[in-house]
Design an enzyme around this catalytic site. Structure first.
Site, PDB file in Angstrom:
ATOM      1  N   ARG A   1      22.899   4.169  11.056  1.00 16.40           N
ATOM      2  CA  ARG A   1      22.866   5.537  11.579  1.00 16.40           C
ATOM      3  C   ARG A   1      24.264   6.008  11.973  1.00 16.40           C
ATOM      4  NH1 ARG A   1      19.110   8.516  13.854  1.00 16.40           N
ATOM      5  NH2 ARG A   1      19.974   8.451  15.964  1.00 16.40           N
TER       6      ARG A   1
ATOM      7  N   ARG B   1       7.513  -1.326  10.722  1.00 13.93           N
ATOM      8  CA  ARG B   1       8.671  -2.052  11.240  1.00 13.93           C
ATOM      9  C   ARG B   1       9.514  -1.308  12.270  1.00 13.93           C
ATOM     10  NH1 ARG B   1      13.484  -0.229   9.533  1.00 13.93           N
ATOM     11  NH2 ARG B   1      13.639   0.993   7.616  1.00 13.93           N
TER      12      ARG B   1
ATOM     13  N   VAL C   1      19.201  -5.081  10.588  1.00 16.37           N
ATOM     14  CA  VAL C   1      19.801  -5.160   9.251  1.00 16.37           C
ATOM     15  C   VAL C   1      20.705  -3.943   9.031  1.00 16.37           C
ATOM     16  CG1 VAL C   1      19.333  -5.321   6.789  1.00 16.37           C
ATOM     17  CG2 VAL C   1      17.779  -6.395   8.420  1.00 16.37           C
TER      18      VAL C   1
ATOM     19  N   VAL D   1      25.182   7.569  20.979  1.00 22.61           N
ATOM     20  CA  VAL D   1      25.062   6.371  21.808  1.00 22.61           C
ATOM     21  C   VAL D   1      24.162   6.718  22.987  1.00 22.61           C
ATOM     22  CG1 VAL D   1      26.275   4.698  23.242  1.00 22.61           C
ATOM     23  CG2 VAL D   1      27.323   5.524  21.122  1.00 22.61           C
TER      24      VAL D   1
ATOM     25  N   ASN E   1       0.823  -1.219   0.000  1.00 21.08           N
ATOM     26  CA  ASN E   1       0.000   0.000   0.000  1.00 21.08           C
ATOM     27  C   ASN E   1       0.855   1.268   0.000  1.00 21.08           C
ATOM     28  OD1 ASN E   1       0.973   0.039   2.619  1.00 21.08           O
ATOM     29  ND2 ASN E   1      -1.008   0.397   3.592  1.00 21.08           N
ATOM     30  N   LEU E   2       2.186   1.088  -0.093  1.00 23.88           N
ATOM     31  CA  LEU E   2       3.154   2.192  -0.159  1.00 23.88           C
ATOM     32  C   LEU E   2       3.106   3.074   1.090  1.00 23.88           C
ATOM     33  CD1 LEU E   2       2.738   3.223  -3.927  1.00 23.88           C
ATOM     34  CD2 LEU E   2       4.203   1.454  -2.921  1.00 23.88           C
TER      35      LEU E   2
ATOM     36  N   SER F   1       8.587  -2.999  22.861  1.00 23.73           N
ATOM     37  CA  SER F   1       7.882  -1.872  22.264  1.00 23.73           C
ATOM     38  C   SER F   1       6.558  -2.388  21.705  1.00 23.73           C
ATOM     39  CB  SER F   1       8.699  -1.233  21.137  1.00 23.73           C
ATOM     40  OG  SER F   1       8.718  -2.084  19.994  1.00 23.73           O
TER      41      SER F   1
ATOM     42  N   LYS G   1       4.635  -8.309  16.794  1.00 19.66           N
ATOM     43  CA  LYS G   1       5.324  -9.500  16.279  1.00 19.66           C
ATOM     44  C   LYS G   1       5.116 -10.692  17.211  1.00 19.66           C
ATOM     45  CE  LYS G   1       7.410  -7.551  12.660  1.00 19.66           C
ATOM     46  NZ  LYS G   1       7.329  -8.001  11.272  1.00 19.66           N
TER      47      LYS G   1
ATOM     48  N   ARG H   1      14.586   4.834  25.212  1.00 16.40           N
ATOM     49  CA  ARG H   1      13.895   3.556  25.378  1.00 16.40           C
ATOM     50  C   ARG H   1      13.878   3.143  26.844  1.00 16.40           C
ATOM     51  NH1 ARG H   1      14.611  -0.287  20.242  1.00 16.40           N
ATOM     52  NH2 ARG H   1      15.098   1.255  18.656  1.00 16.40           N
TER      53      ARG H   1
ATOM     54  N   THR I   1      11.052 -10.650  14.302  1.00 20.26           N
ATOM     55  CA  THR I   1      12.159  -9.904  14.894  1.00 20.26           C
ATOM     56  C   THR I   1      12.729 -10.638  16.101  1.00 20.26           C
ATOM     57  OG1 THR I   1      12.725  -7.867  16.092  1.00 20.26           O
ATOM     58  CG2 THR I   1      10.441  -8.568  16.194  1.00 20.26           C
TER      59      THR I   1
ATOM     60  N   TYR J   1       5.696  -2.194  18.611  1.00 23.93           N
ATOM     61  CA  TYR J   1       6.077  -2.926  17.393  1.00 23.93           C
ATOM     62  C   TYR J   1       6.439  -4.371  17.728  1.00 23.93           C
ATOM     63  CZ  TYR J   1       9.550  -4.834  14.187  1.00 23.93           C
ATOM     64  OH  TYR J   1      10.270  -5.672  13.388  1.00 23.93           O
ATOM     65  N   HIS J   2       7.321  -4.563  18.711  1.00 23.51           N
ATOM     66  CA  HIS J   2       7.729  -5.919  19.070  1.00 23.51           C
ATOM     67  C   HIS J   2       6.552  -6.722  19.617  1.00 23.51           C
ATOM     68  CE1 HIS J   2      11.730  -3.810  19.266  1.00 23.51           C
ATOM     69  NE2 HIS J   2      12.030  -4.856  18.537  1.00 23.51           N
TER      70      HIS J   2
END
Length: 406
Positions: free
Chosen positions: A249, A101, A219, A262, A32-33, A187, A193, A330, A145, A189-190
């Protein structure tokens, strides 16, 4: 095979689509872009210039004679369209990348949390539901993940999906059982999953779906063999605080003389994999499908682990960059160990690409080439896990903002 790549316009989806097409498979991208729309929302762009998916596919055909077909479908919302497409095309395999993601993006606000849960969980369930409804025995491969596991601090290796446990019966006997390794998502997100895992377990045992779940590490890298063939085939490269992965990054920060950011002590240990290995692992999983009626096959898709501060020091030594030690946005342990089993992919023939100065330098060169596209204001990681942590986030690592002399 005829393969549907869900989310094939994304960071891992695009090079995977190219790789599988190059192997002779008939590839259909369903997307769906939304990732492109999120760039617009965040006011950021891929470091590398990206053409439309239609133009990318046209260039691939011009270069190779192979076609990649594109279908604009929102998997989380367009269930009937998805089901009709699957019923008409009946692919041999479905590779599922079509989820939001980024952990930081999923924690930005209540709206972003709701979007991530709605998009990710609905997309996964719609695919599973459709496969059952149309009686399509396609091999479903899902990109999960390593983050579903949390992080090990007891010195034991995280197994590939399943943990053998002894359960004491009412009569006092010990019975051995294998369970999904307990999740501890860090999170929203996690968490989605982790919910995916339960959905897969149910549909495998209830309906006999053949499913492989790839628990992937972070990745890094830019190019694969296929993306190098033409400038317009280049993969996206995220550098911003929400979507940029930590090693990429650091490399872009070094390339533009920005402090290597960091967070906390940098003692967080993470699992990593190069983008070329990532697409190769998907292919290996595709060729090692479970049989109907078997439990979900789980692979740990990673090749090495490193502490964040060690990576920063490596990149600083390589590039002459400087490190900025910042508060961690975090909610996580300051230090952790991470020991991971990844025997299955090695047994299938994976020869891992590990961190090497040449590949790191290659990424820095790409970053320098497109450094003019960087918006320095988007580099800091400012999406905080809680309101209290948000008050401590450093939004100006370069110290450019005017400060009061008092």
């Amino acid at each position: 095979m005829k393969i549907a790549v869900l989310g094939g316009d994304g960071f891992v989806g695009w090079p995977t689509s190219l790789h599988l097409s190059d192997q002779g498979h008939e590839v259909h991208i369903l997307d769906n872009l939304s990732r492109r729309w999120i760039d617009t929302e965040l006011g950021v762009q891929s470091l590398t210039p990206m053409d439309s998916i239609q133009e990318r596919s046209r260039v691939w055909h011009a270069e190779t004679g192979r076609r990649i077909h594109f279908h604009l479908i929102d998997l989380a919302k367009d269930y009937e369209i998805l089901k009709s497409w699957l019923a008409a095309e009946r692919p041999d395999a479905v590779i599922h990348f079509a989820e939001q993601r980024a952990a930081p993006y999923s924690m930005k606000s209540d709206r972003h949390k709701n979007y991530t849960v709605s998009n990710n969980v609905n997309a996964t369930h719609n695919v599973l539901n459709a496969l059952v409804e149309i009686e399509l025995d396609a091999h479903l491969i899902h990109l999960g993940t390593m983050g579903v596991y949390g992080y090990s601090t007891i010195g034991a290796a995280i197994p590939e999906g399943y943990l053998p446990v002894d359960i004491e019966t009412l009569s006092g006997e010990k019975k051995r059982q294998e369970i999904l390794y307990p999740t501890r998502p860090g999170s929203i997100y996690h968490m989605t999953k982790s919910l995916d895992q339960i959905l897969f377990q149910f549909y495998a045992q209830n309906d006999g779906l053949r499913i492989t779940d790839l628990h992937q590490g972070i990745v890094w890298g830019t190019h694969t063999e296929q993306t190098r063939r033409h400038a317009q085939l280049i993969n996206r490269f995220d550098y911003d605080g929400d979507y940029g992965t930590v090693l990429n990054r650091f490399l872009i920060q070094a390339a533009i003389d920005y402090p290597l950011t960091v967070h906390g002590t940098g003692g967080q240990t993470r699992a990593f994999i190069h983008i070329q290995d990532s697409v190769r692992c998907v292919e290996l999983a595709l060729l090692d499908a479970p049989k109907r009626g078997e439990r979900v096959k789980v692979f740990n898709q990673m090749t090495e682990t490193h502490r964040v501060r060690d990576l920063a020091e490596m990149v600083a030594t390589l590039t002459g960059g400087r490190i900025a030690w910042l508060p961690n946005p975090r909610k996580e342990a300051a230090e952790n160990d991470l020991i991971v089993e990844n025997r299955q992919f090695l047994d299938l023939g994976l020869q891992p690409i590990t961190l090497a100065e040449g590949l790191l330098s290659e990424v820095v060169e790409v970053a320098k080439k497109f450094a003019y596209r960087v918006d320095r204001a988007r580099v800091p990681a400012v999406s905080a896990w809680t309101r209290e942590i948000g008050k401590l986030v450093e939004r100006d690592p370069e110290g450019r903002a005017l400060r009061s002399v008092s």
